[in-house]
Scaffold this motif. Structure first.
Motif, mmCIF file in Angstrom:
data_model
loop_
_atom_site.group_PDB
_atom_site.id
_atom_site.type_symbol
_atom_site.label_atom_id
_atom_site.label_comp_id
_atom_site.label_asym_id
_atom_site.label_seq_id
_atom_site.Cartn_x
_atom_site.Cartn_y
_atom_site.Cartn_z
ATOM 1 N N UNK A 9 0.840 -1.189 0.000
ATOM 2 C CA UNK A 9 0.000 0.000 0.000
ATOM 3 C C UNK A 9 0.880 1.246 0.000
ATOM 4 N N UNK A 10 0.247 2.359 -0.387
ATOM 5 C CA UNK A 10 0.908 3.653 -0.440
ATOM 6 C C UNK A 10 -0.047 4.683 0.151
ATOM 7 N N UNK A 11 0.370 5.374 1.201
ATOM 8 C CA UNK A 11 -0.493 6.383 1.821
ATOM 9 C C UNK A 11 0.214 7.730 1.953
ATOM 10 N N UNK A 12 1.326 7.894 1.215
ATOM 11 C CA UNK A 12 2.018 9.181 1.121
ATOM 12 C C UNK A 12 2.282 9.473 -0.351
ATOM 13 N N UNK A 13 2.555 10.747 -0.659
ATOM 14 C CA UNK A 13 2.802 11.108 -2.047
ATOM 15 C C UNK A 13 4.297 11.112 -2.342
ATOM 16 N N UNK A 14 4.684 11.691 -3.484
ATOM 17 C CA UNK A 14 6.087 11.695 -3.901
ATOM 18 C C UNK A 14 6.964 12.497 -2.959
ATOM 19 N N UNK A 15 6.367 13.439 -2.232
ATOM 20 C CA UNK A 15 7.118 14.253 -1.274
ATOM 21 C C UNK A 15 6.997 13.730 0.149
ATOM 22 N N UNK A 16 6.500 12.496 0.258
ATOM 23 C CA UNK A 16 6.333 11.845 1.562
ATOM 24 C C UNK A 16 5.325 12.574 2.446
ATOM 25 N N UNK A 17 4.381 13.280 1.802
ATOM 26 C CA UNK A 17 3.310 13.921 2.547
ATOM 27 C C UNK A 17 2.107 12.990 2.596
ATOM 28 N N UNK A 18 1.300 13.129 3.635
ATOM 29 C CA UNK A 18 0.131 12.287 3.797
ATOM 30 C C UNK A 18 -0.772 12.394 2.576
ATOM 31 N N UNK A 19 -1.202 11.253 2.057
ATOM 32 C CA UNK A 19 -2.034 11.233 0.865
ATOM 33 C C UNK A 19 -3.467 11.615 1.224
ATOM 34 N N UNK A 20 -3.970 12.629 0.514
ATOM 35 C CA UNK A 20 -5.330 13.101 0.745
ATOM 36 C C UNK A 20 -6.157 12.934 -0.527
ATOM 37 N N UNK A 21 -7.455 13.099 -0.395
ATOM 38 C CA UNK A 21 -8.347 12.957 -1.535
ATOM 39 C C UNK A 21 -8.309 14.231 -2.377
ATOM 40 N N UNK A 22 -7.170 14.448 -3.010
ATOM 41 C CA UNK A 22 -6.979 15.564 -3.921
ATOM 42 C C UNK A 22 -6.559 15.006 -5.270
ATOM 43 N N UNK A 23 -7.263 15.364 -6.354
ATOM 44 C CA UNK A 23 -6.985 14.767 -7.664
ATOM 45 C C UNK A 23 -5.523 14.823 -8.087
#
Length: 734
Positions: A633-647
């Motif tokens: 699973x992946x729950x952070x983005x490319x900048x290691x920030x928390x993944x949110x429901x943003x397109x």
């Protein structure tokens, strides 16, 4: 006949009373009343129920707006919306009239009614109720508050089944079924299930029936079954300890499917050979055996037997029966007809819109054919499709379609997709006609899958006649296309969204995007699903573009190879082989399905077997991407920030995974390791085998290390002896 049967019950009761069994006497009296009601309901209309007496029952006046609201807010009401200028309405009127009279005879004392609305006289009412065709038969029920009390309002809770013929018998059956569903006072209605003989079972098994029948098979005798009905002391056998409870549910279910199917029960202990032939011989030696359930269809449905293997739950079993009834009709729908059976759209607004929860999330599968060229061999695929779709846990429906506008709508959807995903001013997309053709071109017959509130159809691309004969390939296509575009992930659906890789090897790189919402806040949920819809549409377009470009590269490479062979004057066979070389069809790779979890009820996931994602770690608005095999699973983005429901944020993660650029840190579902012990995730990923292998490796390393140390000590010992030769010898005195 009725008097003799009641007399028999009376004398039986008297004999039991003589044996001081007062309780049985009371139960028999109650049972006699139930039997009398059932006989009255099932008896043909004769004597007092003659045609002459029926004609004395007059239809009530049509409803105006105020009267409509008053009537439907108090009782369950079946309403026919009609136009006096509609020819279909005129021919249907005698059927409605006779059904009303039969209904008033059978259900006069129950809280239900049948009424009509003239849409020419009450256009505002019909417009409010979204009446688009005539006659339109809808079911209304009072809206209740949280305490179960009427609020003075009503709502449309159903419509007369499209695939059910509008006869007086079916209309009355539909009302009976609706009563069993929505009126608590009807819970004591006698069971509609009938005991089946061997001959009746054989007819069902061979499809020699005119109406579907749902049959329950019991490890019981007729004596045991009747004793339960009569309230006697004899019960089901010890190895069927839950049969009494299941029978109560079965009796309720039988009244809830009367418009769709007959229901019957068969007693295997009296006819064990029959059940053995039906491969129900598990009854024979089982220490604990529950009833089995089988739906039999008329043979003109092209498939006869369907075994129900789900939980014994009235709502789930009714849903299963209804799904099979509708899909097995193979109804032909036009492009407009599709809009009547689902929320079909060719365009989407650039704003959130109010949705009704729980979402219906319909998926419509259309067997599309050319009416002038289709053959019986082409339609032979339908029963295979029916069986595959019946196994699906989703709200999926099967139709046949022959209208060319269906394919035209697919073209329009592709064009409108571009304007929908151009929400970001910094990144604009253009319609790629070549890609649209490459992803939608097909011969007919073929299969088209449409999903609610989606501009992304699924098409089984049929390039040769034999491809519609490859039933295993069609089954794989339907299993991949069965998922709603966006739907709620519930504990019951976990096993559908996440698949054991040992049993499904073709799910490599497939992902599931999950967002967390709060269904108690509907406005925020609508906005959250709008954002999820944006990224779902955009990713689908970008994925197709990515693989379309790959195909162009491979084709260019193939053409270059052919030109080289021609330049070398190669043999014709080699050139033809190179030209026919297949370019892999890649558009189905890296599939992603989109779903959401209702955060307030997410604690229910802790009881799901094999589920290792912890919803407590996430808040409303968070997002997580999980591999379909439930390993990563992946729950952070490319900048290691928390993944949110943003397109934009979710898109960047999905595209990184699509390109396999290794910019996303891989996380392991259920693994407790991190930081310096991150390497242990790979051990944990293999489960017990991984840990056993790790122990073996550690043991081997320790063993090798100890051997090396012993060798070194021995070597040091030898050197020490040699060095000792240069030391002065000790004297004897010393």
């Amino acid at each position: 006949m009725k008097l003799n049967r009641l007399s028999l019950l009376y004398f039986t009761a008297s004999a039991v009373v003589a044996n001081n069994n007062l309780m049985l006497n009371v139960n028999l009296a109650k049972r006699s009343q139930d039997l009398a009601k059932r006989e009255e309901a099932e008896a043909p209309l004769s004597d007092s129920n003659s045609d002459a007496s029926l004609e004395q029952i007059e239809l009530p006046p049509t409803l105006g707006k105020d009267e409509f609201d008053a009537v439907t807010s108090k009782n369950l009401v079946l309403v026919e919306f009609y136009s006096p200028y509609c020819s279909h309405c005129k021919s249907f009127f005698p059927t409605w009239q006779k059904a009303y009279r039969i209904f008033k005879t059978k259900f006069a004392n129950l809280n239900t009614d049948m009424r009509q609305v003239n849409c020419i006289e009450n256009g505002d009412l019909c417009e409010r109720e979204s009446i688009e065709f005539y006659p339109n038969i809808l079911l209304y029920a009072p809206v209740l508050d949280k305490d179960g009390k009427p609020t003075g309002k009503s709502k449309n809770i159903g419509s007369f089944p499209r695939t059910l013929e509008k006869t007086e018998a079916n209309l009355v059956s539909y009302i009976q079924e609706s009563l069993a569903d929505y009126d608590s006072e009807s819970a004591s209605m006698p069971s509609a299930s009938k005991e089946m003989s061997v001959d009746e079972i054989l007819k069902a098994v061979s499809g020699e029936i005119t109406k579907p029948i749902f049959v329950s098979f019991w490890q019981a005798t007729k004596k045991q079954w009747n004793s339960v009905d009569l309230g006697g002391k004899v019960r089901f056998s010890d190895n069927c300890i839950d049969c009494l409870h299941v029978k109560q549910l079965w009796d309720k279910l039988s009244n809830k499917i009367v418009s769709l199917a007959d229901s019957g029960h068969f007693l295997c202990s009296d006819y064990p050979k029959v059940c053995e032939k039906l491969e129900l011989d598990s009854f024979k030696d089982a220490k604990r055996s529950s009833p089995k359930f089988i739906m039999f269809l008329p043979k003109d449905r092209k498939a006869i037997r369907f075994d129900y293997d789900g939980p014994v739950d009235v709502a789930k079993m009714k849903w299963w029966v209804n799904k099979l009834f509708v899909n097995s009709a193979y109804e032909v729908v036009s492009a407009k007809g599709i809009t009547e059976v689902m929320e079909f759209t060719k365009t989407l607004r650039h704003e959130p819109f109010a949705q009704n929860y729980p979402l219906k999330s319909k998926v419509t599968v259309v067997f599309f054919f050319d009416v002038n060229a289709v053959t019986p061999e082409d339609e032979a695929v339908l029963p295979y499709m029916l069986r595959t779709l019946q196994k699906s846990p989703f709200n999926i429906q099967l139709y046949k379609g022959k209208h060319n506008r269906i394919l035209e709508n697919i073209q329009t959807m592709g064009e409108n997709l571009i304007s929908y995903i151009n929400y970001d001013e910094s990144e604009k997309y253009e319609f790629n006609e070549a890609m649209q053709i490459a992803t939608s071109i097909t011969q007919v017959p073929t299969i088209v899958v449409l999903k609610e509130n989606s501009l992304i159809p699924e098409i089984y691309q049929n390039f040769a006649l034999e491809q519609m004969r490859k039933y295993d390939e069609i089954e794989k296509f339907l299993e991949r296309a069965q998922y709603p575009f966006i739907a709620e992930l519930t504990p019951e659906l976990v096993s559908a969204y996440f698949v054991d890789p040992d049993y499904a090897l073709d799910i490599a790189d497939a992902k599931v995007v999950i967002i967390f919402v709060d269904l108690d806040n509907l406005k925020e949920t609508d906005e959250a699903l709008y954002r999820l819809s944006l990224v779902a549409h955009e990713y689908n377009f970008l994925k197709k573009s990515y693989y379309f470009n790959k195909i162009l590269e491979q084709r260019a490479s193939k053409e270059e190879e052919v030109e080289k062979l021609k330049a070398k004057n190669a043999e014709t066979l080699k050139i033809m082989t190179a030209m026919r070389k297949q370019v892999p069809h890649l558009f189905n790779n890296d599939d992603v399905v989109f779903t959401f979890i209702n955060k307030p009820t997410s604690k229910n996931f802790r009881y799901v077997k094999g589920w290792r994602i912890r919803p407590d770690d996430y808040d409303v608005g968070d997002a997580i991407v999980v591999s379909k095999d439930h390993r990563y699973f992946w729950d952070t983005d490319l900048n290691n920030k928390k993944l949110r429901n943003e397109p934009k944020q979710i898109k960047s993660v999905l595209m990184s995974l699509l390109h396999k650029d290794n910019n996303m840190q891989l996380k392991f579902v259920g693994s407790p390791y991190g930081g310096l012990f991150y390497f242990m995730n790979y051990v944990h990923d293999f489960g017990i085998v991984g840990y056993l292998g790790f122990i073996v490796v550690v043991y081997a390393l320790i063993h090798i290390s100890m051997r090396l140390r012993r060798r070194r000590y021995r070597s040091q010992g030898i050197i020490g002896v040699n060095n000792g030769a240069f030391l002065p010898k000790k004297s004897n005195k010393d």
